[in-house]
Design an enzyme around this catalytic site. Sequence first.
Site, PDB file in Angstrom:
ATOM      1  N   LYS A   1       0.910  -1.141   0.028  1.00  0.00           N
ATOM      2  CA  LYS A   1       0.026  -0.103  -0.048  1.00  0.00           C
ATOM      3  C   LYS A   1       0.788   1.198  -0.108  1.00  0.00           C
ATOM      4  O   LYS A   1       0.805   2.154  -0.871  1.00  0.00           O
ATOM      5  CB  LYS A   1      -1.000  -0.013   1.171  1.00  0.00           C
ATOM      6  CG  LYS A   1      -1.892   1.232   1.166  1.00  0.00           C
ATOM      7  CD  LYS A   1      -2.773   1.167   2.744  1.00  0.00           C
ATOM      8  CE  LYS A   1      -1.973   1.789   3.610  1.00  0.00           C
ATOM      9  NZ  LYS A   1      -2.878   1.810   5.068  1.00  0.00           N
TER      10      LYS A   1
ATOM     11  N   ASP B   1      -6.664   1.079   0.837  1.00  0.00           N
ATOM     12  CA  ASP B   1      -6.524   1.178   2.433  1.00  0.00           C
ATOM     13  C   ASP B   1      -8.171   0.985   2.545  1.00  0.00           C
ATOM     14  O   ASP B   1      -8.991   0.580   2.070  1.00  0.00           O
ATOM     15  CB  ASP B   1      -6.325   2.668   2.731  1.00  0.00           C
ATOM     16  CG  ASP B   1      -7.374   3.797   2.471  1.00  0.00           C
ATOM     17  OD1 ASP B   1      -8.316   3.546   1.517  1.00  0.00           O
ATOM     18  OD2 ASP B   1      -7.260   4.948   3.022  1.00  0.00           O
TER      19      ASP B   1
END
Length: 210
Positions: free
Chosen positions: A120, A138
């Site tokens: 991420k 997320d």
Amino acid sequence: MNAAKRHEIFACLKTANPNPTTELEYRTPFELLIAVVLSAQATDKSVNLATRKLFPKAHTPEEILALGEAGLTGFIQRIGLYKTKAKNIQATCQMLIQQHRSEVPRTRELLEQLPGVGRKTANVILNTAFGEPTIAVDTHIFRVANRTGLATGKNVLEVELKLLKAVPKEFRQDAHHWLILHGRYVCKARKPICSACKINHLCEFKDKSI
């Protein structure tokens, strides 16, 4: 959800916010890297409060490494998991100096080798600092993608890969920011504000709030 509806969703999001960007404050790819590492399980607001004091004092790998873990902790101790983050940031700075001439690497593989940097975080850096059309999934993006029907999946990687296929190419660069901001301020976890939603008429969520 069909391709035409997906295109219209992102067209609406673009009309509402033509130039979306991160709410983290930074000036260089390195500052963004530090801010994103700090933002794990923390709010952008809390990170910005810390980096507004940190970056004027230390904003390069050499300067942050010189602070030591104790010195860095003094700036970030109000952020969640600050001890682990301080350790990882120090190790990352050392790697950047020794292996990358103090520059933030531009590939996912090299970014993910840095302590505290996962997929991420790497996606955020590649997208926001280097302009690559990646999508960092997320909790906000995961929720919005599943709730609206844009890209359903059981885990973040599945949603990311589906979004990369589903988001029209013309919107892919900014999709990451549009979806995060939409999830943060409109399509909230506990109770989405459907009455204020720009894509309400396109969303396939069955339990919309009135």
